[in-house]
Design a protein around this motif. Structure first.
Motif, mmCIF file in Angstrom:
data_model
loop_
_atom_site.group_PDB
_atom_site.id
_atom_site.type_symbol
_atom_site.label_atom_id
_atom_site.label_comp_id
_atom_site.label_asym_id
_atom_site.label_seq_id
_atom_site.Cartn_x
_atom_site.Cartn_y
_atom_site.Cartn_z
ATOM 1 N N LEU A 404 0.819 -1.205 0.000
ATOM 2 C CA LEU A 404 0.000 0.000 0.000
ATOM 3 C C LEU A 404 0.860 1.265 0.000
ATOM 4 N N ARG A 405 1.963 1.240 0.729
ATOM 5 C CA ARG A 405 2.817 2.429 0.834
ATOM 6 C C ARG A 405 3.511 2.752 -0.482
ATOM 7 N N ARG A 406 3.593 1.780 -1.394
ATOM 8 C CA ARG A 406 4.243 2.048 -2.676
ATOM 9 C C ARG A 406 3.514 3.129 -3.455
ATOM 10 N N TYR A 407 2.189 3.199 -3.294
ATOM 11 C CA TYR A 407 1.472 4.242 -4.025
ATOM 12 C C TYR A 407 0.781 5.250 -3.118
ATOM 13 N N LEU A 408 0.635 4.937 -1.818
ATOM 14 C CA LEU A 408 0.091 5.942 -0.905
ATOM 15 C C LEU A 408 1.180 6.862 -0.356
ATOM 16 N N GLY A 409 2.408 6.341 -0.263
ATOM 17 C CA GLY A 409 3.527 7.175 0.151
ATOM 18 C C GLY A 409 3.259 7.890 1.461
ATOM 19 N N GLY A 410 3.386 9.228 1.432
ATOM 20 C CA GLY A 410 3.246 10.023 2.636
ATOM 21 C C GLY A 410 1.853 10.064 3.201
#
Length: 496
Positions: A404-410
């Protein structure tokens, strides 16, 4: 003598498995008053749990009772004409697999009489093969080519359950909602397009309830994986063809560029390290327009053969600037989790750095819903307990959150896992709370459905649900206090 924790644990109720037990349970469940709350699971006085159906079966029965489906007659079913069936067969991409599936599934070692059926993502039976006498019996209950085998028409069944849960499912004997189906057992497994994650259909085996073998569910799941392997091989072949066409073009393009197929998979790249796949907008791309892509920034896109030519519009939005982009994106961002369509959860983000949206996998939709309903955050163990009822499954949770963090990032913070404080989160739910992520059997999601149906909580940013009116209640709905937005304190004590 010291007793272990396992010895002190209360034994869980056993799910009935024999046709006779299931028939008694079916009759008892359908004789009870229709309720919009969680199913009753305790015995008289709350001392001993009564045996009940599996959660996914019990949820299906409760939903169909609320819809008013007659367990003796069902409802009118949709039947496709021959031309439409042929069109859907070609569109499914499963037609070339039929010989392999026939040889694998219809010739088991012990020659169990079976019917093989292949359905599309909407439940239409596109192929149906098997023993002739068994097919005649199936015809009498409407299980034939062109019929739409969905719960709303024919009740709880293998194909509908597998499509709804998006995992291999078995519906045995009186687990079927319609009494006319109690002499059958169905096992089914969904098939997904490996390139897009899109559900394309289901493979089903049906036979007499007394003759079906336990290994058939695993056999059907293996056949579904075989189908997905073939679809993956097709995609790789298509990517190779696109790469061959695009390589001469990229050699003439000034600046960094990517060539992707229609699903966002990278065929080739020049001038920048390519990601494995681009997250394409859920509504698709329009040519000759600028689009914001996570991790890359503003890009121009142009149609190319069966894909797209993607060119970043500014170097500050690529590679080394990715972290700055995600930080900019998080500041004052608006995140919307759209769960109104049971078969297509979708995420959209709007912020200072641009906007984008894409469809979510069932697991990612579950995680984002849990994070949205508890803004203070969850630990990995808490999320594992909420998803699987097992706080030890933290490795699985951390792996999904990393994706999920790959495209939600910050937008996504950690320790604990939560949305960033500056992000405004809205969740759009379906009209019927029990259609909230219907593919999910996560304990926390089941509790949340029941709490929403009871009017105890509401989804973040969504319209408040009116409290159910008791007989003789003269208080106007507008004057009643509205339930608070959902969080863990509101619904953690609600039973599954």
């Amino acid at each position: 003598m010291r007793q272990t924790g396992r010895q002190n644990r209360r034994p869980e109720p056993r799910s009935p498995s024999s046709p006779a037990e299931l028939a008694r349970l079916h009759d008892r469940a359908l004789a009870e008053p229709v309720t919009h709350g969680p199913a009753r699971e305790a015995g008289p006085g709350g001392t001993e749990p009564l045996p009940g159906p599996r959660p996914e079966i019990g949820d299906s029965w409760a939903r169909l009772r609320r819809l008013g489906l007659d367990p003796d007659a069902g409802a009118a079913t949709v039947h496709l004409g021959p031309a439409e069936v042929e069109h859907r067969r070609r569109a499914s991409g499963l037609d070339i697999l039929l010989p392999v599936l026939r040889d694998t599934l219809l010739a088991p070692a012990d020659h169990v009489p079976l019917i093989l059926a292949i359905a599309d993502a909407e439940g239409h039976i596109l192929w149906q093969e098997g023993e002739r006498s068994l097919r005649r019996s199936a015809d009498r209950i409407g299980f034939l080519t062109g019929a739409r085998w969905i719960e709303e028409s024919v009740g709880t069944n293998g194909i509908a359950s597998a499509l709804r849960a998006q995992r291999p499912m078995q519906v045995h004997s009186a687990e079927h909602y319609l009494r006319s189906h109690h002499s059958w057992t169905c096992v089914a497994a969904p098939v997904h397009d490996p390139g897009t994650g899109r559900l394309v259909g289901a493979i089903n085996l049906s036979g007499p309830a007394g003759n079906v073998r336990p290994y058939l569910l695993q056999l059907t799941a293996t056949a579904a994986r075989l189908a997905e392997t073939e679809l993956r091989a097709r995609r790789l072949e298509s990517l190779h063809h696109l790469r061959t066409l695009a390589a001469p073009l990229l050699a003439r393009v000034d600046g960094p560029a990517l060539v992707v197929d229609a699903a966002g998979w990278i065929a080739c790249a020049a001038g920048l390290p390519p990601p494995v796949r681009l997250r394409l907008p859920a509504e698709g791309w329009s040519p000759a327009a600028a689009h914001w892509l996570p991790g890359i920034g503003e890009c121009s896109v142009e149609p190319l053969a069966d894909g797209w030519l993607v060119r970043p519009l500014g170097d500050e939005r690529t590679a080394d600037g990715a972290a700055a982009v995600t930080a900019e994106q998080a500041e004052g961002a608006r995140l919307r989790l759209d769960l109104r369509r049971p078969d297509r959860p979708e995420l959209s983000v709007r912020g200072a750095a641009g906007s984008w949206s894409h469809a979510l996998s069932p697991r990612h939709a579950e995680l984002l819903l849990l994070l949205a309903t508890e803004r203070s955050g969850h630990s990995a163990a808490q999320l594992a307990d909420a998803l699987f009822g097992d706080p030890a499954r933290t490795v699985t949770v951390r792996a999904e959150l990393s994706r999920l963090r790959r495209y939600l990032g910050g937008l996504l913070a950690h320790r604990p896992y939560r949305f960033a404080d500056s992000v405004l989160v809205t969740v759009d739910g379906p009209d019927d709370p029990y259609d909230l992520l219907p593919v999910s059997s996560a304990p926390a999601v089941r509790r949340l459905r029941a709490a929403l149906a009871a009017g105890a909580v509401r989804l973040p940013g969504g319209p408040p649900l009116p409290a159910p009116r008791a007989p003789g209640d003269d208080v106007a709905p507008a004057s009643r206090p509205q339930p608070p937005a959902s969080n863990a304190d509101n619904w953690a004590s609600v039973g599954p």
